[in-house]
Write a protein that holds these residues in place. Structure first.
Motif, PDB file in Angstrom:
ATOM      1  N   LEU A  66      17.143   6.862 -14.623  1.00 49.10           N
ATOM      2  CA  LEU A  66      18.204   6.538 -14.704  1.00 49.10           C
ATOM      3  C   LEU A  66      19.052   8.047 -14.309  1.00 49.10           C
ATOM      4  O   LEU A  66      19.074   9.084 -14.637  1.00 49.10           O
ATOM      5  N   GLU A  67      20.326   7.732 -12.900  1.00 50.30           N
ATOM      6  CA  GLU A  67      20.744   9.141 -11.937  1.00 50.30           C
ATOM      7  C   GLU A  67      21.825   8.548 -12.293  1.00 50.30           C
ATOM      8  O   GLU A  67      22.704   7.804 -11.666  1.00 50.30           O
ATOM      9  N   SER A  68      22.731   9.337 -12.646  1.00 47.47           N
ATOM     10  CA  SER A  68      23.923   9.768 -13.482  1.00 47.47           C
ATOM     11  C   SER A  68      24.465   9.708 -11.190  1.00 47.47           C
ATOM     12  O   SER A  68      25.595   9.004 -11.210  1.00 47.47           O
ATOM     13  N   HIS A  69      24.255  10.915 -10.383  1.00 50.74           N
ATOM     14  CA  HIS A  69      24.331  10.615  -9.245  1.00 50.74           C
ATOM     15  C   HIS A  69      24.303   9.856  -8.297  1.00 50.74           C
ATOM     16  O   HIS A  69      23.127   8.625  -8.520  1.00 50.74           O
ATOM     17  N   TYR A  70      25.421   9.027  -6.980  1.00 53.23           N
ATOM     18  CA  TYR A  70      24.633   8.391  -6.108  1.00 53.23           C
ATOM     19  C   TYR A  70      23.575   8.946  -4.963  1.00 53.23           C
ATOM     20  O   TYR A  70      22.226   8.426  -4.319  1.00 53.23           O
ATOM     21  N   LEU A  71      22.845   9.944  -5.720  1.00 51.68           N
ATOM     22  CA  LEU A  71      21.605  10.514  -4.894  1.00 51.68           C
ATOM     23  C   LEU A  71      20.290  10.535  -6.009  1.00 51.68           C
ATOM     24  O   LEU A  71      20.854  11.703  -7.352  1.00 51.68           O
ATOM     25  N   PRO A  72      19.186  10.724  -5.595  1.00 51.46           N
ATOM     26  CA  PRO A  72      17.898  10.576  -6.567  1.00 51.46           C
ATOM     27  C   PRO A  72      17.559  12.371  -6.567  1.00 51.46           C
ATOM     28  O   PRO A  72      18.355  13.180  -5.073  1.00 51.46           O
ATOM     29  N   GLY A  73      16.968  12.640  -7.144  1.00 46.11           N
ATOM     30  CA  GLY A  73      16.734  14.021  -6.575  1.00 46.11           C
ATOM     31  C   GLY A  73      16.650  15.543  -8.068  1.00 46.11           C
ATOM     32  O   GLY A  73      16.508  16.568  -8.101  1.00 46.11           O
ATOM     33  N   LEU A 280       7.288  11.044  -4.563  1.00 42.07           N
ATOM     34  CA  LEU A 280       8.078  10.649  -5.925  1.00 42.07           C
ATOM     35  C   LEU A 280       7.969   9.728  -6.272  1.00 42.07           C
ATOM     36  O   LEU A 280       7.642   8.626  -7.630  1.00 42.07           O
ATOM     37  N   ILE A 281       9.562   8.889  -5.364  1.00 41.32           N
ATOM     38  CA  ILE A 281       9.884   8.139  -5.911  1.00 41.32           C
ATOM     39  C   ILE A 281       9.268   6.690  -5.108  1.00 41.32           C
ATOM     40  O   ILE A 281       8.493   5.445  -6.150  1.00 41.32           O
ATOM     41  N   ARG A 282       8.327   7.011  -4.316  1.00 34.34           N
ATOM     42  CA  ARG A 282       7.571   5.652  -4.652  1.00 34.34           C
ATOM     43  C   ARG A 282       6.748   6.081  -5.049  1.00 34.34           C
ATOM     44  O   ARG A 282       5.644   5.047  -5.131  1.00 34.34           O
ATOM     45  N   GLY A 283       6.245   6.939  -5.564  1.00 34.91           N
ATOM     46  CA  GLY A 283       5.016   6.847  -6.620  1.00 34.91           C
ATOM     47  C   GLY A 283       5.333   5.963  -7.640  1.00 34.91           C
ATOM     48  O   GLY A 283       4.635   5.553  -8.166  1.00 34.91           O
ATOM     49  N   ILE A 284       6.546   6.220  -8.157  1.00 37.28           N
ATOM     50  CA  ILE A 284       7.405   5.246  -9.172  1.00 37.28           C
ATOM     51  C   ILE A 284       7.043   3.677  -8.673  1.00 37.28           C
ATOM     52  O   ILE A 284       6.614   3.579 -10.443  1.00 37.28           O
ATOM     53  N   GLU A 285       7.622   3.796  -7.116  1.00 38.69           N
ATOM     54  CA  GLU A 285       8.304   2.831  -7.580  1.00 38.69           C
ATOM     55  C   GLU A 285       6.449   1.360  -6.971  1.00 38.69           C
ATOM     56  O   GLU A 285       6.419   0.689  -8.284  1.00 38.69           O
ATOM     57  N   LYS A 286       6.051   2.798  -6.915  1.00 37.83           N
ATOM     58  CA  LYS A 286       4.266   1.541  -5.886  1.00 37.83           C
ATOM     59  C   LYS A 286       3.639   0.804  -7.328  1.00 37.83           C
ATOM     60  O   LYS A 286       2.818   0.468  -7.681  1.00 37.83           O
ATOM     61  N   HIS A 287       4.282   1.295  -8.612  1.00 43.97           N
ATOM     62  CA  HIS A 287       3.540   1.704 -10.059  1.00 43.97           C
ATOM     63  C   HIS A 287       4.094   0.945 -11.409  1.00 43.97           C
ATOM     64  O   HIS A 287       3.929   1.016 -11.970  1.00 43.97           O
ATOM     65  N   GLY A 288       5.044  -0.165 -10.016  1.00 38.57           N
ATOM     66  CA  GLY A 288       6.447  -1.196 -10.822  1.00 38.57           C
ATOM     67  C   GLY A 288       7.138  -0.101 -11.584  1.00 38.57           C
ATOM     68  O   GLY A 288       8.254  -1.035 -13.016  1.00 38.57           O
ATOM     69  N   GLY A 289       7.612   0.933 -11.448  1.00 40.56           N
ATOM     70  CA  GLY A 289       8.535   1.510 -11.905  1.00 40.56           C
ATOM     71  C   GLY A 289       9.976   1.597 -11.227  1.00 40.56           C
ATOM     72  O   GLY A 289      10.051   0.941  -9.757  1.00 40.56           O
ATOM     73  N   ARG A 290      11.772   1.624 -11.642  1.00 40.34           N
ATOM     74  CA  ARG A 290      12.770   1.366 -10.999  1.00 40.34           C
ATOM     75  C   ARG A 290      12.975   3.200 -11.327  1.00 40.34           C
ATOM     76  O   ARG A 290      13.716   3.479 -12.224  1.00 40.34           O
ATOM     77  N   VAL A 291      14.376   2.708 -10.044  1.00 42.34           N
ATOM     78  CA  VAL A 291      15.182   4.240 -10.148  1.00 42.34           C
ATOM     79  C   VAL A 291      16.386   3.513  -9.591  1.00 42.34           C
ATOM     80  O   VAL A 291      16.558   3.360  -9.020  1.00 42.34           O
ATOM     81  N   LEU A 292      17.353   3.827 -10.865  1.00 42.28           N
ATOM     82  CA  LEU A 292      18.634   3.521 -10.914  1.00 42.28           C
ATOM     83  C   LEU A 292      19.553   4.404 -10.367  1.00 42.28           C
ATOM     84  O   LEU A 292      20.244   5.750 -11.470  1.00 42.28           O
ATOM     85  N   LEU A 293      20.347   4.307  -9.461  1.00 43.86           N
ATOM     86  CA  LEU A 293      21.876   5.846  -9.311  1.00 43.86           C
ATOM     87  C   LEU A 293      22.701   5.000  -9.583  1.00 43.86           C
ATOM     88  O   LEU A 293      23.225   4.065 -10.159  1.00 43.86           O
ATOM     89  N   ARG A 294      23.307   5.614  -9.799  1.00 38.82           N
ATOM     90  CA  ARG A 294      25.142   6.097 -10.114  1.00 38.82           C
ATOM     91  C   ARG A 294      25.032   5.424 -11.396  1.00 38.82           C
ATOM     92  O   ARG A 294      25.992   4.123 -11.798  1.00 38.82           O
ATOM     93  N   SER A 295      23.578   5.778 -12.260  1.00 39.74           N
ATOM     94  CA  SER A 295      24.034   5.397 -13.759  1.00 39.74           C
ATOM     95  C   SER A 295      23.631   5.958 -14.371  1.00 39.74           C
ATOM     96  O   SER A 295      22.416   7.347 -14.899  1.00 39.74           O
ATOM     97  N   HIS A 296      25.312   6.663 -15.044  1.00 41.46           N
ATOM     98  CA  HIS A 296      25.192   7.566 -16.071  1.00 41.46           C
ATOM     99  C   HIS A 296      24.879   7.343 -17.179  1.00 41.46           C
ATOM    100  O   HIS A 296      25.972   6.213 -18.330  1.00 41.46           O
ATOM    101  N   VAL A 297      24.286   7.908 -18.126  1.00 42.50           N
ATOM    102  CA  VAL A 297      24.154   7.516 -19.721  1.00 42.50           C
ATOM    103  C   VAL A 297      25.468   8.099 -20.746  1.00 42.50           C
ATOM    104  O   VAL A 297      24.936   9.144 -20.599  1.00 42.50           O
ATOM    105  N   GLU A 298      25.815   7.909 -21.053  1.00 41.87           N
ATOM    106  CA  GLU A 298      26.423   7.983 -22.437  1.00 41.87           C
ATOM    107  C   GLU A 298      26.227   8.495 -24.388  1.00 41.87           C
ATOM    108  O   GLU A 298      26.509   9.403 -23.962  1.00 41.87           O
ATOM    109  N   GLU A 299      24.839   7.760 -23.530  1.00 44.48           N
ATOM    110  CA  GLU A 299      24.522   7.697 -25.007  1.00 44.48           C
ATOM    111  C   GLU A 299      23.358   7.485 -25.832  1.00 44.48           C
ATOM    112  O   GLU A 299      22.945   6.549 -24.919  1.00 44.48           O
TER     113      GLU A 299
END
Length: 555
Positions: A66-73, A280-299
């Motif tokens: 989960l990434e709060s920004h609209y760009l990963p990294g 790194l994101i390619r490595g995550i996704e090809k092994h079944g993971g996902r990266v969500l942008l604009r996803s700010h964790v509140e708690e």
């Protein structure tokens, strides 16, 4: 060193007619409920979080980043400004990223190898240092050339003392090299993964107390020359944000071993630091993971005394809370301060929370991202330049300034006939100067004008007429850091002195909650952040799976 500056949050600052402003190209907002169940939730897409997620996905876990920004990294992201300029937001100096799998001691390269990814790099071997009293000189990543440079700049006595320091470091480097970071985990399984290294483990154990102590303890045995001591402080500062008295010895021993061994390279990834993030994101996704942008964790969600997921900030007021449940663990790649603020009251002992919030911090940054006309500039312009204005207090505000011109290697980062330039103060800008100011106000603009002048002046040592060449200028401040990177008070990271303390491990008092990033062992810097991600992932995996990974990496 590793730095971070997402982009400007207001106008350029220079006394010549201001070049036009540009903003990063922002993708459209995604809609839809993000609630779901997974095994691992990683808060933040910095290098540490992405490395942890990539390895855990390879280990077979369902992973959501989960990434709060609209760009990963995180601090390592890249961004595009209108007009065709591409900038690195932070790290611009990488080593050991190229070459075949299994040949690098860099934890980041080992993670990329583990997930079957790579980045195309331009390799080089030098940078230029500008000093207040000894002119400029090249630093070359070769042990003999480096020693010759110390002799030429510092004199025979400095060279003799450097040779003595190398002798002091040799057994520490041997111990560190024989026990890779990839073998470390944060539980009792460490006894088994460590055992495979036999004599290497014994050798590392014999020097462990020195490796975990301050670098100054080794320097003090061999070096009295004032200039060489200041130069070593400079080397420490650009890596850790602290001088030799506070920087952990292991970090410097590893750095000198990696840099001067002749077996590694300095690498600039084509496409900038964002190319590493993409890999790194390619490595995550090809092994079944996902990266969500604009996803700010509140708690962090805590149930029955255990971290079981996270609640996101709603995109629309009054909308149903979105919760992502983690069946196995939550990993925070946020800083020690920001992690503490994500935990509900009573989730952890108050003493642990208070201790975390009291962690000393380094300063922040001033950044200048420029698009310039390259006409008439020398063809052999180097990519990296390091300016030190005075030797007496390396950590003084605006004293040490880094310059990166990556388009000398990768012309695709700028329009034809142009260069992109990144200039930044190295973690020494006081946040207190900016606290309480509001971006967009005259007071904020005036302080940006004042505090960015040191960046222009440093760059003028490399390109004297740069102000007249500038076609685009973006200025970032500690408030920019705080806003875009969610960094507590815009800090570079924790200033935990190796003389009095140590960076914590991946575990926390809250079951199910783990940490990675520059607030954890081994500390600040890209290799260290990558290693922290490896440690968190290994800790959450079985010893058998960890052992098989080490086999696959040839370690």
């Amino acid at each position: 060193m590793a730095s971070s500056a997402p982009r400007s949050d207001s106008g350029a600052t220079r006394r010549a007619p201001a070049p036009p402003q540009a903003v990063a190209v922002e993708p459209p907002v995604e809609t839809g409920d993000r609630s779901h169940e997974t095994d691992i939730v990683t808060i933040g897409s910095g290098i540490g979080g992405l490395c942890a997620a990539a390895l855990l996905a390879r280990y077979g876990c369902r992973v959501t980043v989960l990434e709060s920004h609209y760009l990963p990294g995180g601090a390592a992201h890249s961004f595009e400004a209108a007009g065709g300029y591409h900038f690195d937001a932070g790290p611009s100096f990488f080593a050991g990223l190229s070459g075949p799998p299994g040949k690098s001691t860099n934890p980041l390269k080992q993670v990329l190898d583990a997930v079957g990814e790579s980045v195309e790099c331009i390799t080089y071997d030098k940078w230029v240092v500008y000093t207040p009293d000894r002119g400029s000189f090249e630093c070359v990543c070769d042990a003999q050339v480096y020693a010759d440079t110390i002799r030429r700049v510092g004199g025979e006595e400095a060279a003799r003392q450097w040779a003595a320091l190398e002798r002091e470091m040799a057994p520490l480097q041997a111990g560190a090299a024989l026990f890779p970071a990839a073998a470390i985990r944060g539980d009792v399984g460490m006894a088994l993964t460590a055992a495979r290294y036999g004599p290497g483990l014994l050798q590392a154990g014999l020097v462990a107390n020195k490796l975990t102590g301050p670098f100054s303890a080794i320097v003090d045995k061999a070096v009295t020359d004032p200039w060489l001591r200041s130069f070593l402080d400079l080397e420490c500062f650009v890596l850790s944000g602290m001088t030799a008295k506070d920087t952990i010895c292991a970090e410097m021993a590893y750095m000198y071993l990696e840099r001067n061994s002749g077996k590694s390279t300095i690498d600039y990834p084509l496409g900038g630091s964002g190319a590493i993030v993409d890999a790194l994101i390619r490595g995550i996704e090809k092994h079944g993971g996902r990266v969500l942008l604009r996803s700010h964790v509140e708690e962090v969600v805590v149930e029955d005394g255990r971290a079981t997921g996270v609640q996101l900030r709603s995109k629309n007021s009054g909308a149903r809370p979105e919760v992502i449940r983690a069946g196995k663990a939550v990993i925070s790649n946020a800083s020690v301060w920001d992690t503490a603020r994500l935990l509900p009251e009573g989730a952890v002992p108050e003493a642990w929370r208070s201790e975390g919030m009291a962690t000393p911090r380094t300063g922040s940054f001033m950044h200048l991202h420029l698009g310039i006309d390259a006409a008439g500039l020398r063809d052999d312009l180097e990519i990296h330049h390091l300016v030190v204005n005075q030797w007496q207090d390396i950590e003084a505000p605006q004293n040490v300034i880094n310059i990166s011109i990556p388009s000398v290697f990768d012309p695709s980062l700028a329009p034809p006939g142009k260069h992109c330039v990144h200039v930044y103060t190295a973690g020494n800008e006081p946040y207190e100067l900016w606290e309480g100011l509001r971006p967009g106000t005259p007071e904020y603009a005036a302080l940006k004008e004042e505090r960015s002048q040191c960046l222009w002046k440093a760059l003028e040592q490399v390109i004297p007429d740069v102000r007249s060449r500038a076609e685009l200028a973006l200025v970032g401040t500690p408030l920019t850091h705080q806003r875009f990177l969610r960094r507590y008070k815009g800090t570079y990271g924790p200033a935990i002195s190796a003389a009095t303390g140590a960076f914590p491990g991946a575990g926390t008092p809250l079951p199910g909650l783990y940490r990675c990033g520059d607030s954890c062992q081994p500390g600040i810097g890209v290799p260290a952040a990558a290693a922290s991600g490896m440690i968190a992932a290994n800790t959450l995996s079985s010893v058998w799976d960890h052992w098989k990974l080490l086999d696959a990496l040839g370690l």
